[in-house]
Motif scaffolding. Sequence first.
Motif, mmCIF file in Angstrom:
data_model
loop_
_atom_site.group_PDB
_atom_site.id
_atom_site.type_symbol
_atom_site.label_atom_id
_atom_site.label_comp_id
_atom_site.label_asym_id
_atom_site.label_seq_id
_atom_site.Cartn_x
_atom_site.Cartn_y
_atom_site.Cartn_z
ATOM 1 N N LEU A 29 -0.648 7.977 6.209
ATOM 2 C CA LEU A 29 -1.166 7.797 4.768
ATOM 3 C C LEU A 29 -1.532 6.647 4.123
ATOM 4 O O LEU A 29 -2.339 6.727 3.384
ATOM 5 C CB LEU A 29 0.264 8.329 4.205
ATOM 6 C CG LEU A 29 0.516 8.246 2.618
ATOM 7 C CD1 LEU A 29 -0.441 9.375 2.246
ATOM 8 C CD2 LEU A 29 1.905 8.548 2.411
ATOM 9 N N HIS A 30 -1.099 5.608 4.954
ATOM 10 C CA HIS A 30 -1.557 4.166 4.438
ATOM 11 C C HIS A 30 -2.989 3.899 4.731
ATOM 12 O O HIS A 30 -4.063 3.581 4.062
ATOM 13 C CB HIS A 30 -0.708 2.882 4.987
ATOM 14 C CG HIS A 30 -0.662 1.745 4.311
ATOM 15 N ND1 HIS A 30 -0.693 1.701 3.043
ATOM 16 C CD2 HIS A 30 -1.371 0.605 4.917
ATOM 17 C CE1 HIS A 30 -0.702 0.410 2.725
ATOM 18 N NE2 HIS A 30 -1.302 -0.119 3.742
ATOM 19 N N GLN A 51 -5.374 11.827 6.093
ATOM 20 C CA GLN A 51 -4.412 12.576 5.098
ATOM 21 C C GLN A 51 -3.897 13.659 5.788
ATOM 22 O O GLN A 51 -2.709 14.003 5.712
ATOM 23 C CB GLN A 51 -5.238 12.916 3.909
ATOM 24 C CG GLN A 51 -4.383 13.771 2.898
ATOM 25 C CD GLN A 51 -5.254 13.934 1.728
ATOM 26 O OE1 GLN A 51 -6.339 14.731 1.938
ATOM 27 N NE2 GLN A 51 -4.605 14.176 0.494
ATOM 28 N N GLU A 77 -9.973 11.159 5.015
ATOM 29 C CA GLU A 77 -9.527 12.285 4.680
ATOM 30 C C GLU A 77 -8.874 13.186 6.056
ATOM 31 O O GLU A 77 -7.689 13.768 5.770
ATOM 32 C CB GLU A 77 -10.361 13.446 4.040
ATOM 33 C CG GLU A 77 -10.884 12.707 2.747
ATOM 34 C CD GLU A 77 -10.859 13.709 1.708
ATOM 35 O OE1 GLU A 77 -10.846 15.175 1.961
ATOM 36 O OE2 GLU A 77 -11.383 13.061 0.631
ATOM 37 N N GLY A 126 -9.617 5.847 2.500
ATOM 38 C CA GLY A 126 -10.086 7.264 2.121
ATOM 39 C C GLY A 126 -10.494 8.038 3.232
ATOM 40 O O GLY A 126 -11.127 9.158 2.867
ATOM 41 N N TYR A 139 -5.236 6.679 4.865
ATOM 42 C CA TYR A 139 -5.728 7.195 4.032
ATOM 43 C C TYR A 139 -5.821 6.709 2.619
ATOM 44 O O TYR A 139 -6.771 6.747 1.837
ATOM 45 C CB TYR A 139 -5.185 8.429 3.871
ATOM 46 C CG TYR A 139 -5.565 9.526 2.580
ATOM 47 C CD1 TYR A 139 -7.048 10.056 2.570
ATOM 48 C CD2 TYR A 139 -4.742 9.693 1.553
ATOM 49 C CE1 TYR A 139 -7.387 10.784 1.506
ATOM 50 C CE2 TYR A 139 -5.089 10.325 0.379
ATOM 51 C CZ TYR A 139 -6.274 10.814 0.237
ATOM 52 O OH TYR A 139 -6.906 11.655 -0.845
ATOM 53 N N ARG A 140 -4.632 6.078 2.240
ATOM 54 C CA ARG A 140 -4.681 5.603 0.692
ATOM 55 C C ARG A 140 -5.751 4.294 0.775
ATOM 56 O O ARG A 140 -6.419 4.071 -0.515
ATOM 57 C CB ARG A 140 -3.315 5.105 0.394
ATOM 58 C CG ARG A 140 -2.347 6.143 -0.019
ATOM 59 C CD ARG A 140 -1.085 5.948 -0.278
ATOM 60 N NE ARG A 140 -0.186 7.006 -0.912
ATOM 61 C CZ ARG A 140 0.926 7.101 -0.911
ATOM 62 N NH1 ARG A 140 1.675 5.993 -0.516
ATOM 63 N NH2 ARG A 140 1.422 8.245 -1.464
ATOM 64 N N LEU A 141 -5.798 3.415 1.826
ATOM 65 C CA LEU A 141 -6.676 2.360 1.558
ATOM 66 C C LEU A 141 -8.073 2.584 1.809
ATOM 67 O O LEU A 141 -9.048 1.894 1.305
ATOM 68 C CB LEU A 141 -6.098 1.334 2.718
ATOM 69 C CG LEU A 141 -4.605 0.595 2.383
ATOM 70 C CD1 LEU A 141 -4.368 -0.469 3.648
ATOM 71 C CD2 LEU A 141 -4.922 -0.154 1.104
#
Length: 127
Positions: free
Chosen positions: A84-85, A96, A93, A91, A87-89
């Motif tokens: 998740l980190h 995710q 997918e 992008g 993905y958040r940093l």
Amino acid sequence: MDPDYVSVADFVETMHEGGSFGVDRITPPILAEQLERDNREALRLVEGIDTEGNASLMYEVADVKAWAHLGLHLAEKLKGAVALHRYRLYGDEEQQQVAIRHLQQALAHWDQVVEITRPIYRDMPLT
């Protein structure tokens, strides 16, 4: 936080930058692997123990199983948090989806904890 443990954020960001950690540091993937190994072994050790007619043994085996699934729950949450980190940093997918899969597995282990403990422990009302 214990200085030997590496946070999810520090792990993801350091690895993304091409860095590494010394052998004395415990990264989220290392901790997740240790949790999986040890807790799967605990489940293996109590598998097949006949607790019928022995209430004390039944509670002990149930406790081992519950704690093992809590450990496996944490391992999946750690793996999900790393993905998740990422993905958040960055992008990505795919990360995710990896996070979602790990968090769903964490939920499955939580459901096992409930299944194991519900028949033998009284519900505690939230007050």
